[in-house]
Design an enzyme around this catalytic site. Sequence first.
Site, PDB file in Angstrom:
ATOM      1  N   LYS A  88       0.803  -1.226   0.000  1.00 49.12           N
ATOM      2  CA  LYS A  88       0.000   0.000   0.000  1.00 49.12           C
ATOM      3  C   LYS A  88       0.835   1.275   0.000  1.00 49.12           C
ATOM      4  CE  LYS A  88      -4.387  -1.666   0.787  1.00 49.12           C
ATOM      5  NZ  LYS A  88      -4.285  -2.978   1.465  1.00 49.12           N
ATOM      6  N   GLU A 110      -9.981   6.315   3.203  1.00 53.29           N
ATOM      7  CA  GLU A 110     -10.908   5.341   3.760  1.00 53.29           C
ATOM      8  C   GLU A 110     -10.063   4.147   4.170  1.00 53.29           C
ATOM      9  OE1 GLU A 110     -10.164   5.469   0.586  1.00 53.29           O
ATOM     10  OE2 GLU A 110      -9.657   3.364   0.222  1.00 53.29           O
ATOM     11  N   SER A 377       1.848  -9.768  -1.098  1.00 54.78           N
ATOM     12  CA  SER A 377       1.498  -8.349  -0.930  1.00 54.78           C
ATOM     13  C   SER A 377       1.738  -7.794   0.457  1.00 54.78           C
ATOM     14  CB  SER A 377       0.036  -8.139  -1.325  1.00 54.78           C
ATOM     15  OG  SER A 377      -0.794  -9.034  -0.607  1.00 54.78           O
TER      16      SER A 377
HETATM   17  C1  LIG Z   1      -5.143  -4.102   1.181  1.00 55.67           C
HETATM   18  C2  LIG Z   1      -4.413  -5.349   0.913  1.00 55.67           C
HETATM   19  C3  LIG Z   1      -4.758  -6.199  -0.151  1.00 55.67           C
HETATM   20  C4  LIG Z   1      -5.938  -5.969  -1.036  1.00 55.67           C
HETATM   21  O1  LIG Z   1      -5.903  -4.816  -1.777  1.00 55.67           O
HETATM   22  P1  LIG Z   1      -5.582  -4.820  -3.351  1.00 55.67           P
HETATM   23  O2  LIG Z   1      -5.943  -3.439  -3.758  1.00 55.67           O
HETATM   24  O3  LIG Z   1      -6.428  -5.858  -3.997  1.00 55.67           O
HETATM   25  O4  LIG Z   1      -4.145  -5.113  -3.495  1.00 55.67           O
HETATM   26  C5  LIG Z   1      -3.978  -7.328  -0.378  1.00 55.67           C
HETATM   27  N1  LIG Z   1      -2.935  -7.621   0.403  1.00 55.67           N
HETATM   28  C6  LIG Z   1      -2.568  -6.838   1.441  1.00 55.67           C
HETATM   29  C7  LIG Z   1      -1.400  -7.227   2.257  1.00 55.67           C
HETATM   30  C8  LIG Z   1      -3.300  -5.666   1.719  1.00 55.67           C
HETATM   31  O5  LIG Z   1      -2.924  -4.913   2.753  1.00 55.67           O
END
Ligand SMILES: *Cc1c(COP(=O)(O)O)cnc(C)c1O
Length: 393
Positions: A88, A110, A377
């Site tokens: 993020k 948000e 992610s």
């Molecule tokens: C917020 C988040 C997501 C989901 O958001 P995307 O916009 O689909 O990437 C996925 N993995 C993590 C670790 C997150 O914090």
Amino acid sequence: MLPDKKGHFEEFGGRYVPETLIYALDELEKEYNKAKRDKKFAQEFDYYLREYAGRPTPLYLAKNLSRYLGVNKIYLKREDLLHTGAHKINNTLGQIILAKRMKKTRVIAETGAGQHGVATATVAAMFGLSCDVYMGEEDIERQKLNVFRMKLLGSRVIPVKSGTKTLKDAMTEALRDWVTNVRHTHYIIGTVAGPHPYPEMVRDFQSVIGKEARKQILKSEKRLPDYLVACVGGGSNSMGLFYPFFNDKRVKFIGVEAAGLGLSSGKHSASLVAGSTGVLHGSKSSLLEDKFGQVLNAHSIAAGLDYPGVGPEHAYYKKIKRATYVAITDKEALEGFKLLSETEGIIPALEPAHAIAYLTKLKNKISKNSIIILCLSGRGDKDTYAVAERLKL
Ligand SMILES: *Cc1c(COP(=O)(O)O)cnc(C)c1O
């Protein structure tokens, strides 16, 4: 190249907003287009990505996991190693630099689980802008640690009491705030959703994931991967990985949504796999709605996937069959969570644990010499309590 000038990915995307927001969106679009052509912007963004967030992230060959699954090579793009623990921060850094250029003094965001809220509060602290984060009352109760982190970083957390008191309502409130305070406020949306230019802009900021991965795999393997796999909530980490490979037609994209308690239970977040076309938060895309067009509540064990919509570019990729979308249940995701922890010593966030879990199905469908890149992610620290309640160790 899509989107077109009005932010359309064929019928998806666009701007379904009240008149009062058009000015703000026009201003943002103009500034973003200017920044795109400005070397200084690119240099500044790159500087903070490297020196502050910790890029480039490794493309790690998960040997144990590959051997365990009987797949030739699985590489992990280690977004979990970034400052604040997830991808993020790539987007919030890009947007805060834009906010500065537009001479805004305040940002709003948000947040659902609080991860985007924390990433926004972090860059606001560093750049010296005031920051208010809208968060559903329900989520504030469930995510106390992140609420405390945001406050510690000097942000205000504004409880949202309307609707289901979760992410969807928080985004509605943030849009409302923006309408009234647009002169000095920039709204940092956390994913590739929302009205034009957000889906395009957030995609571009997150594309650093795929650009790096593409270079790294060409260096280590002298060829492109066969599969890219990533979890899809709003769709930003997956789009960030996919987009730079768009023209590499032989590279297959797989987006993994949350099937929650099962698609037939109705308690899930699979807006592409089990949704239909509609409008939510300013753009047309695939979403979960009832037969009257009312947006349904989403469910997932992973708070970051718990959203009834998805970015319009994904709806387009699905339509043109550039990407395939699948769904993984809460229970399967927990298995994925354990699997990566035990094989590689890496505790993933519950969101990418869905992508990991999907590998156990994918392995049966692919050729033995396949190379896979999976977007890890985020890291799992935030989820350890929730998981501890479910897994008896
Ligand atoms: C917020 C988040 C997501 C989901 O958001 P995307 O916009 O689909 O990437 C996925 N993995 C993590 C670790 C997150 O914090």
